[in-house]
Scaffold this motif. Structure first.
Motif, PDB file in Angstrom:
ATOM      1  N   GLY A   1      10.295  35.250  31.195  1.00  0.00           N
ATOM      2  CA  GLY A   1      10.724  34.377  32.286  1.00  0.00           C
ATOM      3  C   GLY A   1      11.398  35.149  33.399  1.00  0.00           C
ATOM      4  N   MET A   2      12.105  36.214  33.036  1.00  0.00           N
ATOM      5  CA  MET A   2      12.861  36.992  34.019  1.00  0.00           C
ATOM      6  C   MET A   2      11.946  37.703  35.008  1.00  0.00           C
ATOM      7  SD  MET A   2      16.167  37.376  34.490  1.00  0.00           S
ATOM      8  CE  MET A   2      17.087  37.320  32.962  1.00  0.00           C
ATOM      9  N   SER A   3      10.645  37.845  34.686  1.00  0.00           N
ATOM     10  CA  SER A   3       9.735  38.531  35.623  1.00  0.00           C
ATOM     11  C   SER A   3       9.341  37.632  36.790  1.00  0.00           C
ATOM     12  CB  SER A   3       8.490  39.044  34.890  1.00  0.00           C
ATOM     13  OG  SER A   3       7.591  37.983  34.627  1.00  0.00           O
TER      14      SER A   3
ATOM     15  N   SER B   1      11.783  47.804  29.529  1.00  0.00           N
ATOM     16  CA  SER B   1      12.324  46.581  30.127  1.00  0.00           C
ATOM     17  C   SER B   1      11.697  45.320  29.523  1.00  0.00           C
ATOM     18  CB  SER B   1      12.027  46.634  31.619  1.00  0.00           C
ATOM     19  OG  SER B   1      12.195  45.373  32.210  1.00  0.00           O
ATOM     20  N   TYR B   2      12.202  44.167  29.945  1.00  0.00           N
ATOM     21  CA  TYR B   2      11.494  42.911  29.660  1.00  0.00           C
ATOM     22  C   TYR B   2      10.091  43.005  30.254  1.00  0.00           C
ATOM     23  CZ  TYR B   2      13.227  41.635  34.424  1.00  0.00           C
ATOM     24  OH  TYR B   2      13.522  41.615  35.770  1.00  0.00           O
ATOM     25  N   ASN B   3       9.136  42.314  29.626  1.00  0.00           N
ATOM     26  CA  ASN B   3       7.742  42.490  30.039  1.00  0.00           C
ATOM     27  C   ASN B   3       7.298  41.430  31.058  1.00  0.00           C
ATOM     28  OD1 ASN B   3       6.837  40.139  28.656  1.00  0.00           O
ATOM     29  ND2 ASN B   3       6.681  41.294  26.740  1.00  0.00           N
TER      30      ASN B   3
ATOM     31  N   VAL C   1      25.068  51.189  38.914  1.00  0.00           N
ATOM     32  CA  VAL C   1      26.121  51.779  38.092  1.00  0.00           C
ATOM     33  C   VAL C   1      25.906  51.439  36.620  1.00  0.00           C
ATOM     34  CG1 VAL C   1      27.733  49.861  38.493  1.00  0.00           C
ATOM     35  CG2 VAL C   1      28.629  52.083  37.815  1.00  0.00           C
ATOM     36  N   CYS C   2      25.426  50.262  36.326  1.00  0.00           N
ATOM     37  CA  CYS C   2      25.158  49.880  34.926  1.00  0.00           C
ATOM     38  C   CYS C   2      23.681  50.015  34.561  1.00  0.00           C
ATOM     39  CB  CYS C   2      25.592  48.438  34.667  1.00  0.00           C
ATOM     40  SG  CYS C   2      27.385  48.229  34.694  1.00  0.00           S
ATOM     41  N   HIS C   3      22.798  49.528  35.426  1.00  0.00           N
ATOM     42  CA  HIS C   3      21.381  49.460  35.056  1.00  0.00           C
ATOM     43  C   HIS C   3      20.598  50.728  35.394  1.00  0.00           C
ATOM     44  CE1 HIS C   3      21.529  45.301  33.668  1.00  0.00           C
ATOM     45  NE2 HIS C   3      22.220  44.984  34.745  1.00  0.00           N
TER      46      HIS C   3
ATOM     47  N   GLY D   1      24.423  30.317  32.337  1.00  0.00           N
ATOM     48  CA  GLY D   1      23.420  30.531  33.382  1.00  0.00           C
ATOM     49  C   GLY D   1      22.126  31.066  32.845  1.00  0.00           C
ATOM     50  N   ARG D   2      22.039  31.295  31.519  1.00  0.00           N
ATOM     51  CA  ARG D   2      20.792  31.747  30.920  1.00  0.00           C
ATOM     52  C   ARG D   2      19.690  30.727  31.193  1.00  0.00           C
ATOM     53  NH1 ARG D   2      18.804  36.636  30.159  1.00  0.00           N
ATOM     54  NH2 ARG D   2      19.855  37.832  28.581  1.00  0.00           N
ATOM     55  N   GLY D   3      20.088  29.475  31.431  1.00  0.00           N
ATOM     56  CA  GLY D   3      19.109  28.435  31.730  1.00  0.00           C
ATOM     57  C   GLY D   3      18.586  28.518  33.154  1.00  0.00           C
TER      58      GLY D   3
ATOM     59  N   ARG E   1      28.905  41.109  25.645  1.00  0.00           N
ATOM     60  CA  ARG E   1      28.084  41.916  24.763  1.00  0.00           C
ATOM     61  C   ARG E   1      26.632  41.630  25.049  1.00  0.00           C
ATOM     62  NH1 ARG E   1      30.628  39.979  19.450  1.00  0.00           N
ATOM     63  NH2 ARG E   1      29.087  38.484  20.104  1.00  0.00           N
ATOM     64  N   VAL E   2      25.817  42.649  24.943  1.00  0.00           N
ATOM     65  CA  VAL E   2      24.392  42.443  25.143  1.00  0.00           C
ATOM     66  C   VAL E   2      23.900  41.450  24.109  1.00  0.00           C
ATOM     67  CG1 VAL E   2      22.144  43.555  25.007  1.00  0.00           C
ATOM     68  CG2 VAL E   2      24.035  44.705  26.150  1.00  0.00           C
ATOM     69  N   GLY E   3      23.111  40.516  24.546  1.00  0.00           N
ATOM     70  CA  GLY E   3      22.565  39.535  23.624  1.00  0.00           C
ATOM     71  C   GLY E   3      23.382  38.255  23.584  1.00  0.00           C
TER      72      GLY E   3
HETATM   73  C1  HEC Z   1      29.152  46.201  34.727  1.00  0.00           C
HETATM   74  C2  HEC Z   1      27.785  46.402  34.347  1.00  0.00           C
HETATM   75  C3  HEC Z   1      26.717  45.599  35.052  1.00  0.00           C
HETATM   76  C4  HEC Z   1      26.498  45.481  36.407  1.00  0.00           C
HETATM   77  C5  HEC Z   1      27.274  46.113  37.551  1.00  0.00           C
HETATM   78  C6  HEC Z   1      25.309  44.667  36.546  1.00  0.00           C
HETATM   79  N1  HEC Z   1      24.830  44.298  35.315  1.00  0.00           N
HETATM   80 FE1  HEC Z   1      23.144  43.206  34.948  1.00  0.00          FE
HETATM   81  N2  HEC Z   1      23.564  43.231  32.955  1.00  0.00           N
HETATM   82  C7  HEC Z   1      24.640  43.854  32.366  1.00  0.00           C
HETATM   83  C8  HEC Z   1      24.657  43.536  30.929  1.00  0.00           C
HETATM   84  C9  HEC Z   1      25.671  44.002  29.892  1.00  0.00           C
HETATM   85  C10 HEC Z   1      23.552  42.685  30.716  1.00  0.00           C
HETATM   86  C11 HEC Z   1      23.122  42.016  29.415  1.00  0.00           C
HETATM   87  C12 HEC Z   1      23.760  40.649  29.364  1.00  0.00           C
HETATM   88  C13 HEC Z   1      23.200  39.782  28.272  1.00  0.00           C
HETATM   89  O1  HEC Z   1      21.975  39.781  28.077  1.00  0.00           O
HETATM   90  O2  HEC Z   1      23.976  39.094  27.621  1.00  0.00           O
HETATM   91  C14 HEC Z   1      22.872  42.529  32.000  1.00  0.00           C
HETATM   92  C15 HEC Z   1      21.717  41.792  32.163  1.00  0.00           C
HETATM   93  C16 HEC Z   1      20.999  41.719  33.354  1.00  0.00           C
HETATM   94  C17 HEC Z   1      19.712  41.109  33.481  1.00  0.00           C
HETATM   95  C18 HEC Z   1      18.881  40.476  32.364  1.00  0.00           C
HETATM   96  C19 HEC Z   1      18.055  41.557  31.692  1.00  0.00           C
HETATM   97  C20 HEC Z   1      17.244  41.052  30.536  1.00  0.00           C
HETATM   98  O3  HEC Z   1      16.583  41.898  29.872  1.00  0.00           O
HETATM   99  O4  HEC Z   1      17.225  39.850  30.266  1.00  0.00           O
HETATM  100  C21 HEC Z   1      19.359  41.216  34.793  1.00  0.00           C
HETATM  101  C22 HEC Z   1      18.072  40.726  35.443  1.00  0.00           C
HETATM  102  C23 HEC Z   1      20.455  41.885  35.470  1.00  0.00           C
HETATM  103  N3  HEC Z   1      21.427  42.191  34.559  1.00  0.00           N
HETATM  104  C24 HEC Z   1      20.478  42.152  36.818  1.00  0.00           C
HETATM  105  C25 HEC Z   1      21.569  42.720  37.468  1.00  0.00           C
HETATM  106  C26 HEC Z   1      21.648  42.868  38.905  1.00  0.00           C
HETATM  107  C27 HEC Z   1      20.580  42.441  39.881  1.00  0.00           C
HETATM  108  C28 HEC Z   1      22.856  43.457  39.173  1.00  0.00           C
HETATM  109  C29 HEC Z   1      23.443  43.784  40.521  1.00  0.00           C
HETATM  110  C30 HEC Z   1      23.566  42.673  41.446  1.00  0.00           C
HETATM  111  C31 HEC Z   1      23.509  43.695  37.893  1.00  0.00           C
HETATM  112  N4  HEC Z   1      22.704  43.233  36.895  1.00  0.00           N
HETATM  113  C32 HEC Z   1      24.734  44.322  37.760  1.00  0.00           C
HETATM  114  C33 HEC Z   1      25.552  44.670  33.010  1.00  0.00           C
HETATM  115  C34 HEC Z   1      25.674  44.829  34.377  1.00  0.00           C
END
Ligand code: HEC
Length: 169
Positions: A83-85, A77-79, A51-53, A24-26, A17-19
């Motif tokens: 830290g993610m920037s 997006s995050y600004n 596909v997701c983003h 690995g958040r560390g 779930r988002v959030g």
């Molecule tokens: C199946 C869907 C899916 C795919 C494919 C996916 N992500 Fe994500 N991503 C998510 C979700 C859901 C979150 C939020 C997770 C959380 O914050 O708990 C996330 C969070 C992130 C974040 C953190 C964003 C933030 O605002 O903190 C980054 C950076 C990210 N993804 C990069 C990537 C990258 C790079 C790839 C490809 C290599 C990728 N993601 C592939 C679903 C996906």
């Protein structure tokens, strides 16, 4: 088509779930590459992340504003203060957690490249912005692994950043 794509993405996302605090958040620490390959990162992004983003990094947000998949660049997006920037942090997070539920599957080269691609796009302004991009870079972004204040595709990142804090996230 959109419905099919969304249910596929929802299927991939099952169990997270988002959030939620993903492991690995560390921010894992990866050995630094000699250079950041943004062009390669664009390809990794298209193949593994869009596909997701979203193709334009816009993520998926419901009509009510609930974040299904977080935007990775652009006005929602995050600004630049997050830290993610920092490419180093993003690489560590991506290596451990992305693609969602497939952490650890990308090799380090692809991880650094895709982190560099994402973090070299425009995003909301650093809340610590002093009024000068150069000064703000010097004070908070003085690293080869940080694109704030650098020229990318003919634009100075940070110069036209949308205001931060306008979108509750
Ligand atoms: C199946 C869907 C899916 C795919 C494919 C996916 N992500 Fe994500 N991503 C998510 C979700 C859901 C979150 C939020 C997770 C959380 O914050 O708990 C996330 C969070 C992130 C974040 C953190 C964003 C933030 O605002 O903190 C980054 C950076 C990210 N993804 C990069 C990537 C990258 C790079 C790839 C490809 C290599 C990728 N993601 C592939 C679903 C996906």
């Amino acid at each position: 088509m959109l419905v099919a794509l969304e249910s596929y993405a929802a299927y991939l996302a099952k169990g997270a779930r988002v959030g939620d605090n993903l492991p690995g958040r560390g921010y894992l620490k990866l050995a630094k590459p000699p250079e950041l390959d943004v062009a390669r990162g664009e390809q990794v992004y298209a193949a593994k992340c869009a596909v997701c983003h979203g193709g334009g990094g816009e993520g998926q947000v419901t009509a009510d504003g609930d974040v299904v998949f977080p935007p990775l660049w652009g006005s929602r997006s995050y600004n630049w203060g997050a830290g993610m920037s920092s490419v180093t942090n993003a690489a560590g997070f991506i290596k451990a957690n992305m693609p969602l539920s497939q952490g650890g599957t990308l090799n380090d080269e692809d991880v650094w490249a895709v982190a560099a691609y994402i973090d070299s796009r425009e995003r909301p302004q650093d809340p610590r912005f002093s009024g000068s991009v150069a000064e703000t870079r010097k004070a908070h972004h003085d690293s080869d692994y940080d694109f704030y204040g650098k020229m990318v595709d003919g634009r100075l990142l940070g110069e036209n950043s949308p205001p931060s804090g306008t979108v509750p996230r």
